[in-house]
Design an enzyme around this catalytic site. Structure first.
Site, PDB file in Angstrom:
ATOM      1  N   CYS A  76     -12.240 -32.329  63.126  1.00  0.00           N
ATOM      2  CA  CYS A  76     -12.408 -33.005  61.832  1.00  0.00           C
ATOM      3  C   CYS A  76     -13.857 -32.890  61.343  1.00  0.00           C
ATOM      4  O   CYS A  76     -14.775 -33.430  61.967  1.00  0.00           O
ATOM      5  CB  CYS A  76     -11.997 -34.469  61.995  1.00  0.00           C
ATOM      6  SG  CYS A  76     -12.474 -35.548  60.652  1.00  0.00           S
ATOM      7  N   CYS A  79     -15.601 -36.181  60.536  1.00  0.00           N
ATOM      8  CA  CYS A  79     -15.865 -36.886  61.801  1.00  0.00           C
ATOM      9  C   CYS A  79     -17.156 -36.375  62.435  1.00  0.00           C
ATOM     10  O   CYS A  79     -17.911 -37.140  63.037  1.00  0.00           O
ATOM     11  CB  CYS A  79     -14.716 -36.693  62.787  1.00  0.00           C
ATOM     12  SG  CYS A  79     -13.135 -37.351  62.231  1.00  0.00           S
TER      13      CYS A  79
END
Length: 146
Positions: A76, A79
């Site tokens: 991600c 993230c």
């Protein structure tokens, strides 16, 4: 689903997110931002705890301090932007517990807290979720959750 063509062929959204995540990781690594210095180790500064189904009850639910949990995944991109900020907060704030939950490895925890998008930050107090933030946020906004 949107498609983008590029020199390697057609890329879908997940390919783009993965590529973006790789670019962000390289930029963070190149800048040295994510490196733990010798001074940090000597100062015994805490880093974020890897939270899983085995330690969740003890580290989160039974904690006598506020807990900041980062639900994330290695693929991600957003993230990867939030991760270094969460680590920095863990080193700076001894009054809270900071944990990270890899949603790919801890599916049950992610499902139990209805994590549908990542990164998602949850703040626990006395075993209850008291605040929630979805998506990448700057440090100032993350600290405001606490």
């Amino acid at each position: 689903m949107k498609w983008i063509t590029h020199s390697l062929g057609i890329m879908d959204y997940s390919d783009i997110c993965s590529l973006l995540g790789d670019v962000i990781t390289e930029a963070v690594h190149f800048s040295g931002y994510n490196e733990v210095t010798k001074e940090n180790k000597e100062d015994n500064k805490m880093s974020a705890i890897n939270i899983n189904r085995n330690n969740f009850q003890n580290e989160v639910m039974n904690s006598d301090r506020k807990v900041l949990l980062d639900f994330w995944a290695p693929w991600c991109g957003p993230c990867r932007m939030v991760g270094p900020i969460v680590e920095e907060i863990a080193q700076e704030r001894e009054d809270i517990v900071v944990g990270k939950v890899n949603v790919d490895e801890e599916v049950e925890l992610a499902v139990s807290y209805r994590i549908a998008s990542i990164p998602t930050l949850l703040v626990f107090q006395d075993g209850q979720v008291v605040k929630k933030s979805i998506g990448a946020s700057p440090k100032k906004e993350i600290l405001a959750l606490l």
